[in-house]
Design a protein around this motif. Structure first.
Motif, PDB file in Angstrom:
ATOM      1  N   PHE A  60       5.560  12.025  -4.091  1.00  0.00           N
ATOM      2  CA  PHE A  60       5.421  13.081  -3.095  1.00  0.00           C
ATOM      3  C   PHE A  60       3.989  13.569  -2.952  1.00  0.00           C
ATOM      4  N   ARG A  61       3.099  13.208  -3.887  1.00  0.00           N
ATOM      5  CA  ARG A  61       1.737  13.719  -3.841  1.00  0.00           C
ATOM      6  C   ARG A  61       1.044  13.282  -2.548  1.00  0.00           C
ATOM      7  N   GLY A  62       0.540  14.231  -1.796  1.00  0.00           N
ATOM      8  CA  GLY A  62      -0.166  13.932  -0.553  1.00  0.00           C
ATOM      9  C   GLY A  62       0.670  13.097   0.401  1.00  0.00           C
ATOM     10  N   GLY A  63       1.926  13.444   0.562  1.00  0.00           N
ATOM     11  CA  GLY A  63       2.776  12.710   1.492  1.00  0.00           C
ATOM     12  C   GLY A  63       3.413  11.480   0.874  1.00  0.00           C
ATOM     13  N   GLY A  64       3.072  11.189  -0.378  1.00  0.00           N
ATOM     14  CA  GLY A  64       3.739  10.105  -1.083  1.00  0.00           C
ATOM     15  C   GLY A  64       2.951   8.806  -1.085  1.00  0.00           C
ATOM     16  N   ASP A  65       2.959   8.138  -2.218  1.00  0.00           N
ATOM     17  CA  ASP A  65       2.330   6.825  -2.326  1.00  0.00           C
ATOM     18  C   ASP A  65       3.366   5.907  -2.964  1.00  0.00           C
ATOM     19  N   SER A  66       4.103   5.175  -2.126  1.00  0.00           N
ATOM     20  CA  SER A  66       5.221   4.409  -2.668  1.00  0.00           C
ATOM     21  C   SER A  66       4.740   3.267  -3.546  1.00  0.00           C
ATOM     22  N   GLY A  67       3.569   2.675  -3.231  1.00  0.00           N
ATOM     23  CA  GLY A  67       3.065   1.567  -4.037  1.00  0.00           C
ATOM     24  C   GLY A  67       2.805   1.984  -5.463  1.00  0.00           C
ATOM     25  N   ASP A 108       0.834  -1.205   0.000  1.00  0.00           N
ATOM     26  CA  ASP A 108       0.000   0.000   0.000  1.00  0.00           C
ATOM     27  C   ASP A 108       0.869   1.257   0.000  1.00  0.00           C
ATOM     28  N   ARG A 109       0.217   2.418   0.156  1.00  0.00           N
ATOM     29  CA  ARG A 109       0.930   3.683  -0.022  1.00  0.00           C
ATOM     30  C   ARG A 109       2.072   3.886   0.961  1.00  0.00           C
ATOM     31  N   ALA A 110       1.944   3.343   2.175  1.00  0.00           N
ATOM     32  CA  ALA A 110       3.007   3.506   3.154  1.00  0.00           C
ATOM     33  C   ALA A 110       4.044   2.387   3.028  1.00  0.00           C
ATOM     34  N   GLY A 111       3.755   1.388   2.191  1.00  0.00           N
ATOM     35  CA  GLY A 111       4.682   0.280   2.020  1.00  0.00           C
ATOM     36  C   GLY A 111       4.610  -0.736   3.131  1.00  0.00           C
ATOM     37  N   LEU A 112       3.506  -0.785   3.863  1.00  0.00           N
ATOM     38  CA  LEU A 112       3.399  -1.683   5.018  1.00  0.00           C
ATOM     39  C   LEU A 112       2.469  -2.863   4.760  1.00  0.00           C
ATOM     40  N   GLN A 113       1.380  -2.619   4.070  1.00  0.00           N
ATOM     41  CA  GLN A 113       0.334  -3.634   3.913  1.00  0.00           C
ATOM     42  C   GLN A 113       0.383  -4.236   2.513  1.00  0.00           C
TER      43      GLN A 113
END
Lengths: 387, 337
Positions: free
Chosen positions: B299-306, B85-90
Motif C-alpha cells: 500500500f505504500r505510495g499507492g502500492g508496489d506489487s512487484g 514493475d510496481r504496477a504489474g505491467l512491465q
C-alpha cells in the motif's frame, strides 16, 4: 491414593512445584487482569495510579476553592468562612492539604495551618474546614484556592463501556465482526466436510494427489495470496459494477484460507469412522449424499465442533484478511480493525483502549471457556497424530 | 442499530442457506439426470457407474475451487508478479530481487525474522514442556493449564493492547501506570520506553507471542507426555534415575515427534506474524519483519506489487521445506493405514 497418602507426599520438591505453577499462573493472568480492572475504573483514576492499586483506593491531589467572602461570619474577634471541600463526594477523605501547588500536602488533616497575614486554615478529614482571619475578609477578595490530597475508596464504573459502545464505533464493529464470523465459520465446515467425506470414502482418480495438495497448502502463508486476490477482486468488482470489498468476498476468503486445515482435520476423523456402518448403509441402497447427511455428519460432531471453534476464533481474531478484503470504512470495519485504529488515534486514552479491548476479547473468551474440551481435542487430533 | 442487526442476520442466513442448497440440489440434479429405473437394467447400471464417477467431484468441487483460486493460483501469480514493475505491467526481470538484497529495511526485516524464529518457537516449546510436566503432577493442574492456555483465544491485536499497557511509560515524575515500569521503579531502576529501544524492543514484542502460544505447546506436549508408557519410567526409577535424568533421558526422547510438530507449527506462525508488529510499533524503531514489510509495500505510495511480491516469495521459500516435510509425513501416515 488416599488423601492421607498424598498428604505425606508433600515434601520440599512437591511444594516447589506447587509454588512454581502458582507463579506461572499469576504471570499468565496478570496482563489480562490489568485490562479488565482498568476498563472498570474511572478514567481520571487510570492515569494517576496503577490498576493494581484499584482495590485499595487511591490518593489524588485536588485543587479546591474555599467559600466566598460573603459567606463569612463573625465569631468574637475573628471572621470565619466554613464549609466542606468534599461537598457531594461521598466516601472520600482528606488526608492532607496545603496552600501552595509545590506543597499540596504541607499540613495533615485536622491540623491548624498558619497561612500568615493572621489567617489560619483547618481542614478535617471529613472535608469540613474553618478558614479564619483576625480581620474581616474584604468583599472583593477572590475565593481562596487550596490543594488537598484526597483519598478515594475503590471505585468502579461501567461508564467506559458506555462511551466505547456508543461513541467509538465499537458497537457497530461488533455487529460487523459477527456478520463476518458466523458464515465464515459455518460455510467452511460444510464444504470441508463434504470434501473430507469424498477423500476418505469415495474412490476416484487423483485422490492421493488431492490429499497431498491439501496437506501442502496448510502451510502456505496468507501473504502470498493477498496481491493476486486483491487484483482479482477489483476486476470482478469492476465487471459486476459492485464494490470489491464485500461480505461475501471476505466469507469466501476466510472459507478458503481455513479450508486446508479443515479438510485435513475432518478427513482424519471421518476416515476413522467404522467401515461396517458405511458399507452396510451402502448395501441397503443409501446414496453417498444420504450416508453423508444421515450417518457421517452426526457421527462427526466432535470433530466438526472442534474445527468450528478454531475457525471461529481465527476469523474473529483476524486483522489482516479483514483489512485487505473488507476495508476499514465504518460499515465494514471489524473489531480488531477498530481496536487497531484506536491504538493509533487514542493511544493514551487507556479507558477507551481497555474497554474496547475487553469488548473484542470477551466473545472468544466465552467460547474458549465454554468449549475448551472440544478445542483441545481438535488440537490433538491435528497435531499429535503420527508425531 | 436494530436494523443493522436484522439485516446482518438476514445476509448470514442467506449465505448459509445458499451453501447448503448447492450440495442438496447438485446431488438431486445428478440423480435426476442419470436415473436408475427398475425397467432397463443395463441403462440403470450404466447410469449408476456414471453417477459414481461424477459425484465425488460434486462433493469436492467447492473445496477444490476455493483451494485453487485462493491458494494455488496466488502462489503462481505472485511468483510471476515478482518479475514485474510496481504496477504489474512491465517485465523487469530480477530488478525487484536486486532491490530487496540492497534494501536496508529488507535486511533489517530478515535479521528480525531470524531473531523471532530463533527465540519464539524455542521459548514456547521449552515453557510449554516445563509447564506440562509440572501441571501434570498437581491436583489443580487442569485449572492452571486452562489459564496458561487462555491467551490462545485472544486476538493478536487484543494481546497487543494488553501488553502495551504493561509497557506503558510515563515521563517526568508521573506515577507509572505500566506494570513493568512500576516494578522497575520499585526496585530502584529508571523507567524506560521499552518498545523503542532498538534491538531489545524485538524481544518485548516476542514476549507477546510467547505469552499467546505457550499454551498451545503445553496442551500438545502434555498429551504426548501422557502417552509415554509408565513401565519405561518405572524401570528408570528402579534403576535409580533421578527426576532430572528421567525427564531428559526417558521422557523427552519419547515425545520427540510432538516437540517437532509444536516447533514447526509455531515456526510457521512466526513467519506469518503481522498483527503484533503492526499494532505495537508498525515497524518503527527497527522492529520491521517480513510480513509487515510486505504489507507496507502493498500500500505504500499507492502500492508496489512487484516489491511486495518478492517479499511474499521470500516468506514462501522459508516455509517450503516445512511444506515438503509435512507432505512426506502425511504420505507415510496414509500408507501406514
Amino acid at each position: 491414593m488416599t488423601a492421607i497418602g498424598s498428604y505425606f507426599k508433600i515434601g520440599p520438591a512437591r511444594l516447589f512445584v506447587h509454588a512454581a505453577v502458582l507463579l506461572i499462573v499469576i504471570i499468565w493472568l496478570i496482563p489480562t487482569l490489568g485490562i479488565f480492572v482498568s476498563a472498570l475504573r474511572d478514567k481520571d483514576q487510570i492515569v494517576v495510579s496503577g490498576w493494581w492499586t484499584a482495590f485499595v483506593g487511591s490518593t489524588q491531589t485536588a485543587a479546591v476553592r474555599l467559600g466566598t467572602p460573603d459567606q463569612q461570619k463573625q465569631e468574637g474577634a475573628s471572621y470565619v468562612i466554613s464549609g466542606n471541600v468534599l461537598e457531594g463526594q461521598a466516601g472520600r477523605a482528606v488526608k492532607a492539604f496545603g496552600n501552595r501547588i509545590q506543597q499540596p500536602a504541607a499540613f495533615k488533616a485536622g491540623e491548624t495551618a498558619d497561612l500568615g497575614d493572621g489567617e489560619t486554615l483547618q481542614i478535617n478529614s471529613d472535608g469540613s474546614y474553618r478558614y479564619v482571619k483576625n480581620t474581616a475578609f474584604s468583599p472583593d477578595q477572590r475565593p481562596k484556592r487550596i490543594y488537598a490530597s484526597v483519598s478515594a475508596p475503590p471505585e468502579f464504573t461501567l461508564q467506559n463501556y458506555n462511551t466505547v459502545l456508543r461513541g467509538e464505533g465499537i458497537g457497530q464493529s461488533f455487529i460487523n465482526s459477527l456478520t463476518v464470523t458466523i458464515p465464515a465459520t459455518i460455510i467452511p465446515i460444510l464444504i470441508a466436510a463434504f470434501a473430507a467425506y469424498a477423500l476418505s470414502w469415495m474412490e476416484f482418480p487423483g485422490r492421493g494427489l488431492l490429499i497431498a495438495l491439501v496437506v501442502g497448502l496448510i502451510v502456505v502463508p496468507l501473504q502470498m495470496s493477498l496481491i493476486p486476490l486483491l487484483r482479482l477482486y477489483n476486476e470482478i468488482g469492476n465487471m459486476l459494477g459492485q464494490p470489491s470489498k464485500t461480505y461475501p468476498g471476505i466469507w469466501l476468503a476466510h472459507t478458503a484460507f481455513g479450508m486446508p486445515l479443515a479438510i485435513y482435520l475432518l478427513r482424519a476423523y471421518i476416515a476413522g469412522l467404522p467401515k461396517e456402518i458405511i458399507e452396510s448403509a451402502r448395501v441397503d441402497g443409501a446414496s453417498d449424499f444420504e450416508i453423508f447427511v444421515r450417518i457421517v455428519l452426526p457421527l462427526s460432531f466432535p470433530a466438526l465442533a472442534s474445527f468450528a471453534i478454531f475457525q471461529f476464533l481465527w476469523v474473529w481474531n483476524d486483522l489482516l484478511v479483514a483489512m485487505v478484503f473488507l476495508g476499514t470504512d465504518k460499515d465494514h470495519i471489524v473489531l480488531t480493525g477498530s481496536l487497531n485504529a484506536l491504538l493509533g488515534s487514542r493511544g493514551g486514552n487507556w479507558e477507551i483502549l481497555t474497554a474496547s479491548a475487553f469488548v473484542t476479547i470477551i466473545v472468544p473468551l466465552l467460547v474458549f471457556f465454554g468449549l475448551q474440551r472440544y478445542l483441545v481435542r481438535g488440537l490433538l487430533a491435528g497435531s499429535v497424530k503420527g508425531g | 442499530m436494530l436494523l443493522q442487526i436484522v439485516s446482518a442476520l438476514g445476509v448470514v442466513f442467506a449465505a448459509v442457506i445458499a451453501c447448503s442448497a448447492y450440495f442438496y440440489f447438485s446431488n438431486k440434479i445428478l440423480d435426476m439426470a442419470l436415473p436408475v429405473k427398475d425397467g432397463d437394467i443395463r441403462a440403470a447400471s450404466r447410469n449408476l457407474n456414471r453417477r459414481a464417477l461424477v459425484r465425488p467431484w460434486l462433493f469436492i468441487g467447492p473445496a477444490l475451487f476455493l483451494l485453487v483460486v485462493y491458494l494455488v493460483y496466488p502462489v503462481v501469480a505472485t511468483f510471476i508478479l515478482s518479475f514485474y514493475d510496481r504496477a504489474g505491467l512491465q517485465f523487469v526481470g530480477l530488478a525487484n530481487y536486486k532491490w530487496a538484497l540492497g534494501d536496508r529495511e529488507f535486511r533489517q526485516s530478515i535479521f528480525n525474522n531470524i531473531l523471532w524464529l530463533a527465540v519464539v518457537p524455542a521459548a514456547c516449546t521449552f515453557f510449554g514442556l516445563v509447564i506440562a510436566v509440572m501441571t501434570d503432577r498437581i491436583w489443580w493442574g487442569n485449572i492452571a493449564k486452562s489459564i496458561v492456555f487462555m491467551p490462545m483465544a485472544i486476538s493478536f491485536v487484543g494481546a497487543s493492547v494488553i501488553w502495551k499497557f504493561i509497557y506503558e511509560y510515563r515521563g517526568g515524575n508521573d506515577v507509572q501506570i505500566g506494570l513493568l515500569n512500576a516494578i522497575v521503579q520499585t526496585f530502584g531502576g529508571t523507567p524506560e520506553v521499552w518498545i523503542s529501544i532498538p534491538f531489545w524492543n524485538n524481544f518485548f514484542l516476542m514476549i507477546i507471542l510467547i505469552w499467546i502460544q505457550t499454551g498451545f505447546a503445553m496442551v500438545i506436549l502434555s498429551a504426548a507426555l501422557r502417552g509415554i508408557p509408565e513401565e519405561t519410567i518405572e524401570a528408570a526409577v528402579i534403576d535409580g534415575a533421578n527426576g532430572w535424568q528421567i525427564f531428559w533421558r526417558i521422557m523427552v526422547p519419547q515425545i520427540w515427534g510432538s516437540i517437532a510438530v509444536v516447533w514447526t507449527t509455531i515456526t510457521i506462525l512466526v513467519l506469518k506474524v503481522f498483527d503484533i508488529v503492526l499494532t505495537m510499533t508498525n515497524g518503527q524503531w527497527q522492529t520491521m519483519v517480513l510480513a509487515n514489510l510486505m504489507f507496507d509495500w502493498m500500500f505504500r505510495g499507492g502500492g508496489d506489487s512487484g516489491r511486495s511480491a518478492v517479499i511474499a516469495i521470500i516468506i514462501m521459500l522459508a516455509v517450503t521445506p516445512i511444506m515438503v516435510w509435512n507432505v512426506r509425513r502425511a504420505n507415510r501416515e496414509l500408507k501406514g493405514h
